[in-house]
Design a protein around this motif. Structure first.
Motif, PDB file in Angstrom:
ATOM      1  N   SER A 104       8.762   6.560  -1.040  1.00 29.35           N
ATOM      2  CA  SER A 104       8.520   5.349  -0.249  1.00 29.35           C
ATOM      3  C   SER A 104       7.770   4.297  -1.053  1.00 29.35           C
ATOM      4  CB  SER A 104       7.734   5.700   1.020  1.00 29.35           C
ATOM      5  OG  SER A 104       8.474   6.575   1.853  1.00 29.35           O
ATOM      6  N   VAL A 105       6.924   4.753  -1.986  1.00 29.83           N
ATOM      7  CA  VAL A 105       6.167   3.821  -2.830  1.00 29.83           C
ATOM      8  C   VAL A 105       7.095   3.101  -3.802  1.00 29.83           C
ATOM      9  CG1 VAL A 105       4.335   3.648  -4.575  1.00 29.83           C
ATOM     10  CG2 VAL A 105       4.042   5.160  -2.606  1.00 29.83           C
ATOM     11  N   THR A 106       8.163   3.768  -4.257  1.00 27.51           N
ATOM     12  CA  THR A 106       9.055   3.173  -5.257  1.00 27.51           C
ATOM     13  C   THR A 106       9.734   1.905  -4.762  1.00 27.51           C
ATOM     14  OG1 THR A 106      10.927   4.512  -4.511  1.00 27.51           O
ATOM     15  CG2 THR A 106       9.563   5.420  -6.264  1.00 27.51           C
ATOM     16  N   CYS A 107       9.863   1.757  -3.448  1.00 21.73           N
ATOM     17  CA  CYS A 107      10.573   0.593  -2.900  1.00 21.73           C
ATOM     18  C   CYS A 107       9.681  -0.278  -2.030  1.00 21.73           C
ATOM     19  CB  CYS A 107      11.785   1.055  -2.098  1.00 21.73           C
ATOM     20  SG  CYS A 107      13.021   1.927  -3.093  1.00 21.73           S
ATOM     21  N   GLY A 108       8.391   0.006  -1.985  1.00 24.17           N
ATOM     22  CA  GLY A 108       7.478  -0.846  -1.235  1.00 24.17           C
ATOM     23  C   GLY A 108       7.420  -0.559   0.251  1.00 24.17           C
ATOM     24  N   THR A 109       8.057   0.525   0.699  1.00 19.68           N
ATOM     25  CA  THR A 109       7.932   0.892   2.104  1.00 19.68           C
ATOM     26  C   THR A 109       6.486   1.229   2.428  1.00 19.68           C
ATOM     27  OG1 THR A 109      10.174   1.786   2.052  1.00 19.68           O
ATOM     28  CG2 THR A 109       8.792   2.433   3.908  1.00 19.68           C
ATOM     29  N   VAL A 110       5.828   1.886   1.481  1.00 20.31           N
ATOM     30  CA  VAL A 110       4.402   2.209   1.573  1.00 20.31           C
ATOM     31  C   VAL A 110       3.754   1.777   0.271  1.00 20.31           C
ATOM     32  CG1 VAL A 110       2.729   4.097   1.707  1.00 20.31           C
ATOM     33  CG2 VAL A 110       4.759   4.151   3.151  1.00 20.31           C
ATOM     34  N   GLU A 111       2.564   1.220   0.358  1.00 16.90           N
ATOM     35  CA  GLU A 111       1.846   0.788  -0.839  1.00 16.90           C
ATOM     36  C   GLU A 111       1.170   1.980  -1.517  1.00 16.90           C
ATOM     37  OE1 GLU A 111       1.880  -2.135  -2.313  1.00 16.90           O
ATOM     38  OE2 GLU A 111       3.241  -2.879  -0.773  1.00 16.90           O
ATOM     39  N   ALA A 112       1.012   1.884  -2.829  1.00 12.63           N
ATOM     40  CA  ALA A 112       0.465   3.003  -3.600  1.00 12.63           C
ATOM     41  C   ALA A 112      -0.941   3.389  -3.146  1.00 12.63           C
ATOM     42  CB  ALA A 112       0.466   2.649  -5.091  1.00 12.63           C
TER      43      ALA A 112
END
Length: 586
Positions: A104-112
């Motif tokens: 999810s982090v790889t596409c910005g769905t969730v922030e790191a």
């Protein structure tokens, strides 16, 4: 004041000459406003020193060194409650990361930063003395009980890059690295998805590909190459990333890059015949059909042979056909390999012929007495029933008759099942209620009450039990449960020394201190994109669709390590629903 000074001088000289004569001292310290201090002493000065020294020796804390802040290490730290230990945590990263959300982090769905929690914040409220050191362990010396570490900082103001740490107990939870199978060009040209930094690099690379493809000077063929995203590995991580990337492209980037949207191609390569092999077949079939409907190019039975900076070469396993295709980005997600630290340590303890560290059922590294290994860097070397069959028979045969009755077996069955979990699994898979049914099967039509087995018949009855032995999967769920289990053992170390609670020692006397580690599978998820998720829960319960997606949201939110990360992750999901994913290159 002069009289009080004279009194103290005389008293001091008297007690230095004859300290044993002191029984009671009354000291009054006068002040200008009156009042005083009363002190009582009835012990020799020499004895007082000895008492303090012995007390310090008795109260010296055992030092526990924990290597790693992943699922296993953090779970151990969170659940350790015994204040009699001094704990030092050594890891190159000063935070815990919720790795199941890395796709999810790889596409910005969730922030790191929404899925990480500082380790110091996790342990600061604990009653246990915990110290953290940001460094990487480079060597383990089991003889001198030292670990040698190197600072993970680029510059060290003190000039001391390497240091050693002593330990009484060592807990190795360093995880694993991505397995490249020594395929040429993978390390140099492919992205991995094991750490937060990996996810951030992939996110920037995706945006870079779209920005380059949007330049007016490029031809259509060049755009096709740049916007060809190849994912190698059809496991949960590879499948989830392919689904996330597809959603990101169709829901966000297609509107922002209208010139480039028609040239995007996502290819998923898997060497076996199907993706998601560890899931139920119903999930595998649904996932493959959904990817084909979504336009994801799924190529099973295709093995990667080489990766250059421009092309990826594959070989069809069935036909042997070789082919090469240009790409813009490759993400490698094909399993795990052993870290150099672990390979070096295995050579020192005689395990050089193994792929990962071997531990016993109590997570203690074989060949050591005070070193434990958890998570992806280790596997439990479950002892076989047939190796101990004679000892089991002897223990169960309490009357020494040379034969076993059903009653004798039923009295020993709890210890057998506890020590050898493959017995319980064998009974379950063969639809047997208890071990008595296994003996009945070995004796034919006899009733349970009349069954008596000699040693050879007993061996024959249990000969197939060890075929049920399986290694545990390298998942966050396993690592977290191992950390919790080991923390519970350390919390009750002294209590279980006095009152052992484990199974009988079939090859010795008494009982083992602790019960063996038993993994409890709680289910697994496979997000497939388009707000659809496949869920496989205990009891062969399978659910696929939008309802499972909301279950996935609930479970992953509840499993966050703190209320802070829980709130951040949920708010990221809400933000994505309202505003979409952020496509800024930061």
């Amino acid at each position: 004041m002069a009289s009080s000074s004279w009194f103290f001088d005389r008293a001091a000289r008297a007690f230095r000459r004859n300290p044993s004569a002191s029984k009671l001292i009354l000291v009054v310290a006068f002040t200008g406003s009156g009042g005083g201090l009363l002190a009582l002493s009835d012990a020799k000065p020499q004895e007082a020193v000895d008492v303090v020294g012995s007390s310090e020796v008795e109260n010296k804390k055992k030092k526990v060194v924990v290597l790693g802040t992943g699922w296993a290490g953090t779970s151990f730290l969170k659940n350790l409650k015994n204040p009699s230990y001094e704990v030092e945590v050594i890891s190159p990263r000063n935070y815990f990361a919720f790795t199941p959300l890395l796709p999810s982090v790889t596409c910005g769905t969730v922030e790191a930063r929404s899925i990480v929690e500082p380790i110091r914040k996790i342990v600061k409220k604990k009653s246990v003395d915990v110290r953290f050191c940001e460094a990487e362990c480079i060597s383990i010396d089991p003889v001198s009980k030292k670990v040698y570490c190197q600072s993970s900082q680029d510059t060290n103001l003190l000039g001391k890059e390497e240091f050693a740490v002593d330990y009484d107990y060592l807990i190795i939870a360093v995880g694993a690295r991505s397995n490249t199978f020594n395929i040429p060009g993978v390390v140099e040209n492919a992205h991995f998805l094991k750490e937060v930094e990996d996810a951030q690099r992939i996110r920037r690379s995706v945006i870079d590909c779209f920005e380059r493809a949007n330049l007016p000077t490029l031809s259509d063929e060049e755009r096709k190459k740049i916007l060809h995203f190849v994912i190698v590995g059809g496991g949960p991580t590879g499948v989830e990333f392919a689904a996330e990337l597809h959603d990101h492209v169709t829901e966000d980037l297609a509107e922002l890059y209208p010139i480039a949207k028609d040239f995007v191609k996502i290819t998923l390569l898997e060497a076996t015949d199907h993706i998601l092999n560890m899931f139920d077949k119903r999930i595998t079939v649904f996932a493959e059909e959904k990817f084909k409907r979504s336009g994801i190019n799924l190529k099973t039975g295709s093995m990667v042979t080489k990766v250059t900076d421009k092309e990826i070469s594959t070989k069809e396993i069935k036909s042997g056909e070789l082919s090469s295709v240009p790409y813009g980005m490759v993400v490698w997600s094909t399993g795990i390999g052993t870290r150099p630290l672990i390979m070096d340590f295995m050579k020192k303890i005689g395990q050089s012929n193994r792929r990962v560290l071997a531990t016993d059922e109590w997570l203690r590294v074989e060949g050591t007495g005070n070193i434990y290994a958890l998570g992806d860097c280790a596997t439990i070397n479950q002892r076989k029933v047939m190796e101990d069959i004679s000892a089991i028979f002897k223990k169960a045969d309490k009357d020494g008759s040379g034969t076993l009755t059903v009653k004798e077996m039923q009295e020993a069955v709890n210890d057998i099942v506890e020590r050898y979990p493959q017995v319980e699994l064998y009974l379950k898979n063969n639809q047997m209620k208890d071990i008595a049914d296994l003996l009945v099967e070995a004796q034919g039509d006899k009733t349970k009450e009349s069954i008596e087995l000699n040693i050879e018949e007993f061996k024959s009855a249990l000969s197939q039990v060890d075929t049920q032995m399986k290694n545990l999967p390298a998942t966050a769920q396993v690592a977290a449960q191992q950390g919790t289990y080991l923390a519970d053992c350390f919390n009750r170390m002294e209590e279980c020394e006095r009152n052992p609670e484990g199974p009988i020692r079939f090859r010795g006397e008494g009982r083992h201190r602790f019960r063996t580690f038993r993994y409890k599978h709680l289910g697994q998820f496979a997000p497939l994109g388009g707000e659809q998720t496949a869920a496989q829960l205990p009891g062969d319960w399978v659910s696929i669709g939008h309802s499972s997606q909301w279950l996935w949201y609930s479970v992953y939110a509840s499993k966050q390590v703190s209320w802070r990360t829980r709130a951040l992750v949920v708010s990221d999901w809400m933000r994505r629903f309202v505003f979409g994913r952020d496509s800024s290159r930061i």
